[in-house]
Design a protein around this motif. Structure first.
Motif, PDB file in Angstrom:
ATOM      1  N   VAL A   1       1.587  -4.394  -1.257  1.00 37.77           N
ATOM      2  CA  VAL A   1       0.379  -4.065  -0.500  1.00 37.77           C
ATOM      3  C   VAL A   1      -0.303  -5.340  -0.032  1.00 37.77           C
ATOM      4  O   VAL A   1      -0.515  -6.265  -0.830  1.00 37.77           O
ATOM      5  CB  VAL A   1      -0.601  -3.246  -1.362  1.00 37.77           C
ATOM      6  CG1 VAL A   1      -1.814  -2.842  -0.525  1.00 37.77           C
ATOM      7  CG2 VAL A   1       0.079  -2.021  -1.944  1.00 37.77           C
TER       8      VAL A   1
ATOM      9  N   GLU B   1      -7.750   2.260   3.060  1.00 35.56           N
ATOM     10  CA  GLU B   1      -8.392   1.052   3.570  1.00 35.56           C
ATOM     11  C   GLU B   1      -9.904   1.134   3.373  1.00 35.56           C
ATOM     12  O   GLU B   1     -10.643   1.601   4.236  1.00 35.56           O
ATOM     13  CB  GLU B   1      -8.041   0.841   5.045  1.00 35.56           C
ATOM     14  CG  GLU B   1      -8.403  -0.544   5.555  1.00 35.56           C
ATOM     15  CD  GLU B   1      -7.879  -0.819   6.942  1.00 35.56           C
ATOM     16  OE1 GLU B   1      -8.494  -1.642   7.641  1.00 35.56           O
ATOM     17  OE2 GLU B   1      -6.862  -0.212   7.348  1.00 35.56           O
TER      18      GLU B   1
ATOM     19  N   ILE C   1       6.118  -1.128  -4.854  1.00 35.89           N
ATOM     20  CA  ILE C   1       5.508  -1.176  -3.540  1.00 35.89           C
ATOM     21  C   ILE C   1       4.756  -2.494  -3.405  1.00 35.89           C
ATOM     22  O   ILE C   1       4.371  -3.113  -4.406  1.00 35.89           O
ATOM     23  CB  ILE C   1       4.546   0.018  -3.283  1.00 35.89           C
ATOM     24  CG1 ILE C   1       3.463   0.096  -4.361  1.00 35.89           C
ATOM     25  CG2 ILE C   1       5.313   1.308  -3.142  1.00 35.89           C
ATOM     26  CD1 ILE C   1       2.403   1.139  -4.058  1.00 35.89           C
TER      27      ILE C   1
ATOM     28  N   VAL D   1      -4.329   2.576  -3.344  1.00 35.41           N
ATOM     29  CA  VAL D   1      -3.078   3.059  -2.772  1.00 35.41           C
ATOM     30  C   VAL D   1      -2.799   4.437  -3.363  1.00 35.41           C
ATOM     31  O   VAL D   1      -3.103   4.680  -4.537  1.00 35.41           O
ATOM     32  CB  VAL D   1      -1.892   2.106  -3.037  1.00 35.41           C
ATOM     33  CG1 VAL D   1      -2.004   0.870  -2.183  1.00 35.41           C
ATOM     34  CG2 VAL D   1      -1.813   1.716  -4.515  1.00 35.41           C
TER      35      VAL D   1
ATOM     36  N   PRO E   1      -6.982  -2.740   2.049  1.00 34.68           N
ATOM     37  CA  PRO E   1      -5.528  -2.808   2.203  1.00 34.68           C
ATOM     38  C   PRO E   1      -5.106  -2.257   3.554  1.00 34.68           C
ATOM     39  O   PRO E   1      -5.596  -1.196   3.977  1.00 34.68           O
ATOM     40  CB  PRO E   1      -5.007  -1.946   1.049  1.00 34.68           C
ATOM     41  CG  PRO E   1      -6.140  -1.019   0.740  1.00 34.68           C
ATOM     42  CD  PRO E   1      -7.383  -1.817   0.987  1.00 34.68           C
TER      43      PRO E   1
ATOM     44  N   TYR F   1      -1.546  -2.722   4.816  1.00 35.96           N
ATOM     45  CA  TYR F   1      -0.094  -2.606   4.993  1.00 35.96           C
ATOM     46  C   TYR F   1       0.537  -2.289   3.645  1.00 35.96           C
ATOM     47  O   TYR F   1       0.092  -2.793   2.608  1.00 35.96           O
ATOM     48  CB  TYR F   1       0.498  -3.890   5.555  1.00 35.96           C
ATOM     49  CG  TYR F   1       1.905  -3.719   6.106  1.00 35.96           C
ATOM     50  CD1 TYR F   1       2.099  -3.444   7.459  1.00 35.96           C
ATOM     51  CD2 TYR F   1       3.026  -3.798   5.288  1.00 35.96           C
ATOM     52  CE1 TYR F   1       3.377  -3.246   7.967  1.00 35.96           C
ATOM     53  CE2 TYR F   1       4.299  -3.605   5.785  1.00 35.96           C
ATOM     54  CZ  TYR F   1       4.470  -3.331   7.122  1.00 35.96           C
ATOM     55  OH  TYR F   1       5.728  -3.131   7.627  1.00 35.96           O
ATOM     56  N   ILE F   2       1.594  -1.467   3.679  1.00 36.50           N
ATOM     57  CA  ILE F   2       2.299  -1.107   2.459  1.00 36.50           C
ATOM     58  C   ILE F   2       3.785  -0.972   2.754  1.00 36.50           C
ATOM     59  O   ILE F   2       4.180  -0.476   3.813  1.00 36.50           O
ATOM     60  CB  ILE F   2       1.731   0.196   1.857  1.00 36.50           C
ATOM     61  CG1 ILE F   2       2.317   0.472   0.482  1.00 36.50           C
ATOM     62  CG2 ILE F   2       1.939   1.372   2.792  1.00 36.50           C
ATOM     63  CD1 ILE F   2       1.571   1.573  -0.281  1.00 36.50           C
TER      64      ILE F   2
ATOM     65  N   TYR G   1       3.825   6.804   0.526  1.00 29.84           N
ATOM     66  CA  TYR G   1       2.872   5.876  -0.090  1.00 29.84           C
ATOM     67  C   TYR G   1       1.928   5.390   1.003  1.00 29.84           C
ATOM     68  O   TYR G   1       2.375   4.956   2.069  1.00 29.84           O
ATOM     69  CB  TYR G   1       3.592   4.697  -0.738  1.00 29.84           C
ATOM     70  CG  TYR G   1       4.584   5.138  -1.788  1.00 29.84           C
ATOM     71  CD1 TYR G   1       4.140   5.575  -3.039  1.00 29.84           C
ATOM     72  CD2 TYR G   1       5.951   5.150  -1.521  1.00 29.84           C
ATOM     73  CE1 TYR G   1       5.033   6.004  -4.000  1.00 29.84           C
ATOM     74  CE2 TYR G   1       6.856   5.583  -2.479  1.00 29.84           C
ATOM     75  CZ  TYR G   1       6.393   6.010  -3.714  1.00 29.84           C
ATOM     76  OH  TYR G   1       7.283   6.452  -4.668  1.00 29.84           O
TER      77      TYR G   1
ATOM     78  N   ASN H   1      -3.738  -6.780   1.227  1.00 29.16           N
ATOM     79  CA  ASN H   1      -5.180  -6.510   1.265  1.00 29.16           C
ATOM     80  C   ASN H   1      -5.837  -7.488   2.229  1.00 29.16           C
ATOM     81  O   ASN H   1      -5.937  -8.686   1.941  1.00 29.16           O
ATOM     82  CB  ASN H   1      -5.775  -6.665  -0.132  1.00 29.16           C
ATOM     83  CG  ASN H   1      -5.246  -5.635  -1.117  1.00 29.16           C
ATOM     84  OD1 ASN H   1      -5.563  -4.455  -1.017  1.00 29.16           O
ATOM     85  ND2 ASN H   1      -4.424  -6.074  -2.064  1.00 29.16           N
TER      86      ASN H   1
ATOM     87  N   SER I   1      -5.707  -1.217  -5.323  1.00 22.47           N
ATOM     88  CA  SER I   1      -4.771  -2.076  -4.570  1.00 22.47           C
ATOM     89  C   SER I   1      -4.936  -3.543  -4.927  1.00 22.47           C
ATOM     90  O   SER I   1      -4.239  -4.388  -4.370  1.00 22.47           O
ATOM     91  CB  SER I   1      -4.996  -1.889  -3.069  1.00 22.47           C
ATOM     92  OG  SER I   1      -6.252  -2.412  -2.679  1.00 22.47           O
TER      93      SER I   1
ATOM     94  N   TYR J   1       5.034 -12.395   3.962  1.00 24.86           N
ATOM     95  CA  TYR J   1       3.737 -11.818   4.265  1.00 24.86           C
ATOM     96  C   TYR J   1       2.949 -12.727   5.193  1.00 24.86           C
ATOM     97  O   TYR J   1       2.885 -13.933   5.005  1.00 24.86           O
ATOM     98  CB  TYR J   1       2.965 -11.438   2.998  1.00 24.86           C
ATOM     99  CG  TYR J   1       2.218 -12.498   2.256  1.00 24.86           C
ATOM    100  CD1 TYR J   1       0.894 -12.811   2.578  1.00 24.86           C
ATOM    101  CD2 TYR J   1       2.801 -13.155   1.182  1.00 24.86           C
ATOM    102  CE1 TYR J   1       0.184 -13.760   1.860  1.00 24.86           C
ATOM    103  CE2 TYR J   1       2.104 -14.112   0.449  1.00 24.86           C
ATOM    104  CZ  TYR J   1       0.789 -14.406   0.794  1.00 24.86           C
ATOM    105  OH  TYR J   1       0.088 -15.335   0.076  1.00 24.86           O
TER     106      TYR J   1
ATOM    107  N   VAL K   1      -1.953   3.328   1.993  1.00 22.19           N
ATOM    108  CA  VAL K   1      -3.126   2.560   1.594  1.00 22.19           C
ATOM    109  C   VAL K   1      -4.358   3.420   1.816  1.00 22.19           C
ATOM    110  O   VAL K   1      -4.351   4.354   2.619  1.00 22.19           O
ATOM    111  CB  VAL K   1      -3.258   1.246   2.400  1.00 22.19           C
ATOM    112  CG1 VAL K   1      -2.005   0.392   2.282  1.00 22.19           C
ATOM    113  CG2 VAL K   1      -3.575   1.519   3.872  1.00 22.19           C
TER     114      VAL K   1
END
Length: 380
Positions: free
Chosen positions: A132, A87, A130, A93, A118, A120-121, A83, A134, A113, A189, A85
């Motif tokens: 994500v 960006e 999942i 995603v 984005p 990080y995943i 999986y 952003n 996303s 996060y 991102v």
């Protein structure tokens, strides 16, 4: 008589079983290194290289193109899916099937996303959702997964209000990492824009699986800019790297609660140049912590970890031999570190001293466009 007894012992089922067991390999000696990149330069997308743990060498396996800016990625727990991102200002995603033996990747599908850029995943172990982060929009989104690895439309989107003292970089929320706790009861996060680590309860069975914990966040020094974090192996401590302040904050961790206990600077004494901390990872045995720093530093900083208190002691400062070491990965055997220098299109391999944690360059270099994220998977 003694010889007869010895021969019988050697032929006994227990002895043969013990010998066979001792002669078995302790895990694989080869792995796949999956590399996420920016596609604004020479890179086409996601690349896979075979990594040989006996000598630290890398060999090309495959690459998939037509994937815009897969700057950060993760693998499912069964290593069947990747999986990533995308960006971009209108973030997406992407999901891929993955064959570790050959490195082959096939696009399954894409989804919005629910935010901009984005960066990080993460995926839960049961492969239900999942998560994500952003960056530009400051949102964290939850997207469900199908049994075939496909990504569904987001079921939940969260946004943290506020700002920090740096008017240029902290004018609003900027989510930089979304990661599950080891027991997967919480999602943490980091928000670079608000100088907070937010804590949410996670229940996969709910339609909206995230809800604020109590307390719902912990703040760091204003202007520090939280980026990435790492849990200790015993799950008692959390290590947070701050991008703008180039610090590592050490927290006691207990069931979703964070209490700060130590702060160490990544910078050499007297350093006044530009700096930006990036990746933070533990050695597989949990005895050492490594952090990359960028801009005018371009180095990996090594710390030993006090196994009783979780606190850090400086060990080494090692050049990355490139510009902006955005990420690095330690191979599962703990013998080697792979460092991705984003702005010099290079990857370098370092040997790790198991006793001291120190890094030594092996001399092996891989030329690859804009490497940003590195993940290991067993080569089955």
């Amino acid at each position: 008589m003694k010889k007869i007894v010895l021969i019988i012992a050697l032929l006994s089922p227990w002895f043969i079983y013990a010998q066979n067991k001792s002669n078995k390999k302790k895990g694989p000696s080869t792995y796949d290194l999956v590399i996420g990149t920016y596609t604004t330069g020479s890179s086409k997308g996601i690349a896979v290289y075979r990594f040989y743990a006996e000598n630290g060498r890398l060999a090309y396996l495959s690459e998939i193109d037509g994937v815009d800016n897969p700057s950060y990625l993760t693998l499912s727990s069964n290593n069947k899916f990747i999986y990533a991102v995308n960006e971009l200002p209108k973030g997406e995603v992407s999901s891929f099937s993955f064959e570790p033996k050959t490195g082959k990747m096939v696009l399954i599908n894409k989804q919005p996303s629910e935010g901009a850029d984005p960066c990080y995943i993460a995926v839960d172990k049961a492969q239900k959702n999942i998560f994500v982060a952003n960056y530009s929009s400051g949102t964290v989104a939850v997207l469900p997964l199908g049994t075939d690895g496909s990504i569904g439309k987001a079921t939940q989107t969260l946004h943290d209000a506020g700002h920090g003292p740096n008017k240029e970089r902290q004018e609003a929320a900027h989510a930089h990492m979304s990661i599950l706790s080891p027991d997967e009861k919480y999602l943490l996060y980091n928000d670079l824009g608000t100088d907070k680590v937010n804590v949410l309860r996670y229940k996969a069975s709910k339609d909206k699986p995230l809800e604020p914990a109590t307390p719902s966040f912990v703040s760091v020094t204003p202007g520090d800019g939280p980026r990435h974090l790492e849990f200790s192996l015993d799950k008692k401590y959390v290590y947070l790297a701050t991008e703008m302040g180039s610090n590592v904050h050490v927290f006691d961790y207990d069931n979703g609660k964070l209490k700060q206990k130590q702060t160490v600077s990544l910078l050499a004494e007297g350093f006044k140049g530009q700096t930006a901390a990036a990746a933070i990872h533990l050695s597989p045995d949990g005895r050492f912590l490594y952090v990359s720093n960028r801009l005018e530093t371009n180095e990996i900083i090594v710390y030993s970890i006090n196994q009783e208190t979780g606190e850090l002691t400086f060990v080494q400062r090692q050049s990355s031999f490139g510009k902006n070491p955005r990420d690095f990965a330690i191979d599962p055997t703990g013998k080697f570190m792979i460092v991705a220098n984003q702005n010099s299109d290079s990857i370098y391999v370092f040997r790790i001293d198991n006793a001291t944690g120190k890094l030594t360059p092996t001399g092996f270099k891989l030329d690859i466009g804009n490497p940003v994220c590195l993940k290991f998977a067993p080569a089955m």
